[in-house]
Scaffold this motif. Structure first.
Motif, PDB file in Angstrom:
ATOM      1  N   ARG A   1       0.827  -1.217   0.000  1.00 26.69           N
ATOM      2  CA  ARG A   1       0.000   0.000   0.000  1.00 26.69           C
ATOM      3  C   ARG A   1       0.855   1.258   0.000  1.00 26.69           C
ATOM      4  O   ARG A   1       0.552   2.230  -0.689  1.00 26.69           O
ATOM      5  CB  ARG A   1      -0.918   0.010   1.212  1.00 26.69           C
ATOM      6  N   GLU A   2       1.893   1.240   0.806  1.00 25.25           N
ATOM      7  CA  GLU A   2       2.772   2.404   0.870  1.00 25.25           C
ATOM      8  C   GLU A   2       3.503   2.607  -0.453  1.00 25.25           C
ATOM      9  O   GLU A   2       3.662   3.731  -0.926  1.00 25.25           O
ATOM     10  CB  GLU A   2       3.763   2.253   2.026  1.00 25.25           C
ATOM     11  N   PHE A  42       1.040   4.005  -2.883  1.00 31.30           N
ATOM     12  CA  PHE A  42       0.807   5.407  -2.544  1.00 31.30           C
ATOM     13  C   PHE A  42       1.932   6.281  -3.085  1.00 31.30           C
ATOM     14  O   PHE A  42       1.692   7.306  -3.729  1.00 31.30           O
ATOM     15  CB  PHE A  42       0.692   5.562  -1.026  1.00 31.30           C
ATOM     16  N   ASN A  98       1.042   7.977   4.108  1.00 30.24           N
ATOM     17  CA  ASN A  98      -0.093   7.245   3.547  1.00 30.24           C
ATOM     18  C   ASN A  98      -1.271   7.277   4.508  1.00 30.24           C
ATOM     19  O   ASN A  98      -2.418   7.463   4.095  1.00 30.24           O
ATOM     20  CB  ASN A  98       0.313   5.800   3.241  1.00 30.24           C
ATOM     21  N   LEU A  99      -1.019   7.100   5.803  1.00 30.33           N
ATOM     22  CA  LEU A  99      -2.083   7.153   6.797  1.00 30.33           C
ATOM     23  C   LEU A  99      -2.728   8.540   6.823  1.00 30.33           C
ATOM     24  O   LEU A  99      -3.957   8.663   6.861  1.00 30.33           O
ATOM     25  CB  LEU A  99      -1.525   6.796   8.177  1.00 30.33           C
ATOM     26  N   TRP A 132      -2.818  10.699   4.385  1.00 30.79           N
ATOM     27  CA  TRP A 132      -3.532  10.845   3.119  1.00 30.79           C
ATOM     28  C   TRP A 132      -4.891  10.144   3.183  1.00 30.79           C
ATOM     29  O   TRP A 132      -5.899  10.667   2.717  1.00 30.79           O
ATOM     30  CB  TRP A 132      -2.672  10.275   1.995  1.00 30.79           C
ATOM     31  N   MET A 133      -4.930   8.955   3.770  1.00 29.74           N
ATOM     32  CA  MET A 133      -6.181   8.198   3.884  1.00 29.74           C
ATOM     33  C   MET A 133      -7.153   8.868   4.847  1.00 29.74           C
ATOM     34  O   MET A 133      -8.363   8.882   4.608  1.00 29.74           O
ATOM     35  CB  MET A 133      -5.908   6.758   4.335  1.00 29.74           C
ATOM     36  N   ALA A 138      -8.606  11.671   2.940  1.00 35.84           N
ATOM     37  CA  ALA A 138      -9.559  11.159   1.956  1.00 35.84           C
ATOM     38  C   ALA A 138     -10.866  10.744   2.614  1.00 35.84           C
ATOM     39  O   ALA A 138     -11.949  11.007   2.082  1.00 35.84           O
ATOM     40  CB  ALA A 138      -8.943   9.965   1.218  1.00 35.84           C
ATOM     41  N   GLU A 139     -10.798  10.114   3.788  1.00 34.96           N
ATOM     42  CA  GLU A 139     -12.022   9.720   4.501  1.00 34.96           C
ATOM     43  C   GLU A 139     -12.827  10.948   4.902  1.00 34.96           C
ATOM     44  O   GLU A 139     -14.048  10.971   4.781  1.00 34.96           O
ATOM     45  CB  GLU A 139     -11.671   8.909   5.751  1.00 34.96           C
TER      46      GLU A 139
END
Length: 132
Positions: A8-9, A12, A62-63, A65-66, A69-70
């Motif tokens: 995932r990273e 990303f 990444n965290l 960014w998520m 996004a949420e």
């Protein structure tokens, strides 16, 4: 001990970094947003390099960014659905009510039976072979 995959990273870093590099390159080529491209080009390049060489370093970006996004998803979904409902669905419903549209025949008087006979087309057995 199981080795953790940083897929995932890595994705990303490659996707977000690649998009930033492409946008920055386009802006520099077109001569627009030059001050922004001087920030986004190195940032995108860093993300791509970290995604390729050291994806573990992208856990926290990444965290973040998520989480962003949420939050945007939560807000924008409600805004978009509100706009669709109040600007599209509500006017259609108002026009249909004002025109007397009653698909369930709820406003008709009391009857012994509310059965409506089938049309001639529906009585033909071939109708069920090709319904559309």
């Amino acid at each position: 001990m199981k080795k953790r995959s940083f897929r995932r990273e890595r994705e990303f870093g490659l996707v977000v970094g690649g998009v930033l590099v492409l946008l920055s390159s386009w802006w520099l080529y077109r001569g627009k947003l030059a001050s922004v491209s001087h920030i986004t080009l190195p940032l995108g390049s860093l993300l791509v390099l970290l995604g390729l060489l050291w994806p573990k370093a992208l856990i926290w970006p990444n965290l973040g960014w998520m989480v962003l996004a949420e939050g945007l998803s939560f807000v924008m979904t409600r805004i978009i659905l509100g706009i669709v409902f109040f600007l599209i669905i509500t006017p259609i419903g108002v026009v249909k009510r004002l025109s007397g549209w009653d698909p369930l025949d709820r406003r008709s008087g009391r009857r012994a039976s509310y059965w409506k006979p089938y049309s001639e087309r529906q009585r033909d057995p071939r109708h069920y072979e090709k319904m559309f």
